[in-house]
Design an enzyme around this catalytic site. Structure first.
Site, PDB file in Angstrom:
ATOM      1  N   CYS A  35      14.774  70.972-125.268  1.00 36.57           N
ATOM      2  CA  CYS A  35      14.528  70.759-123.837  1.00 36.57           C
ATOM      3  C   CYS A  35      15.810  70.561-123.034  1.00 36.57           C
ATOM      4  CB  CYS A  35      13.568  69.582-123.613  1.00 36.57           C
ATOM      5  SG  CYS A  35      14.205  67.977-124.150  1.00 36.57           S
ATOM      6  N   HIS A  85      12.395  63.777-122.960  1.00 33.31           N
ATOM      7  CA  HIS A  85      12.074  65.170-122.638  1.00 33.31           C
ATOM      8  C   HIS A  85      12.442  65.444-121.185  1.00 33.31           C
ATOM      9  CE1 HIS A  85      10.272  69.015-123.508  1.00 33.31           C
ATOM     10  NE2 HIS A  85       9.598  68.956-122.378  1.00 33.31           N
ATOM     11  N   HIS A  97      10.011  74.464-119.138  1.00 32.52           N
ATOM     12  CA  HIS A  97      10.728  73.659-120.128  1.00 32.52           C
ATOM     13  C   HIS A  97      10.644  74.290-121.513  1.00 32.52           C
ATOM     14  CE1 HIS A  97       6.851  71.249-121.299  1.00 32.52           C
ATOM     15  NE2 HIS A  97       6.508  72.320-120.648  1.00 32.52           N
TER      16      HIS A  97
END
Length: 124
Positions: A35, A85, A97
């Site tokens: 990510c 994240h 993402h």
């Protein structure tokens, strides 16, 4: 709002990598990224240098409220009280993402989990 065009370019650049694979610790948009590697590389292309981890990236730019979220802003999610994240807001209630090894780089609703923090990197 000068960064609007930059945000559009950044988002269309990011979208080219949809479907590419998620690799933990990776920073390659084509061969696999996690990510924060994804956000790092996408922003790097537009002249911004972000730190390597999502937790460190959460300390960059300026904090924005959910009501102020603009395309190009970073959205952070926590697990166990810690940021783990990061995604890029693309407008319309959606983020792009590097999601997980199963789904790779994809678009999700920004609130698929509760956003913990939002920051703006693209300044006017």
């Amino acid at each position: 709002y000068a960064s609007e065009n930059k945000a559009e370019s950044l988002i269309s650049y990011a979208k080219q990598f949809i479907g590419n694979k998620y690799v933990w610790g990776g920073t390659s948009l084509t061969n696999g990224t996690d990510c924060s590697g994804f956000t790092l590389r996408v922003f790097q292309k537009f002249g911004y240098s972000l730190p390597r981890t999502s937790a460190a990236q959460a300390g960059c730019g300026s904090s924005v409220k959910l009501s102020e979220l603009k395309p190009g802003d970073l959205v952070f999610y926590k697990r166990g009280g810690r940021v783990h994240h990061v995604a890029i807001y693309i407008g319309g209630g959606q983020v792009i993402h590097a999601s997980n090894p199963k789904t790779g780089i994809r678009i999700s609703n920004y609130n698929y989990r509760t956003p913990a923090k939002m920051v703006r990197i693209l300044q006017d």
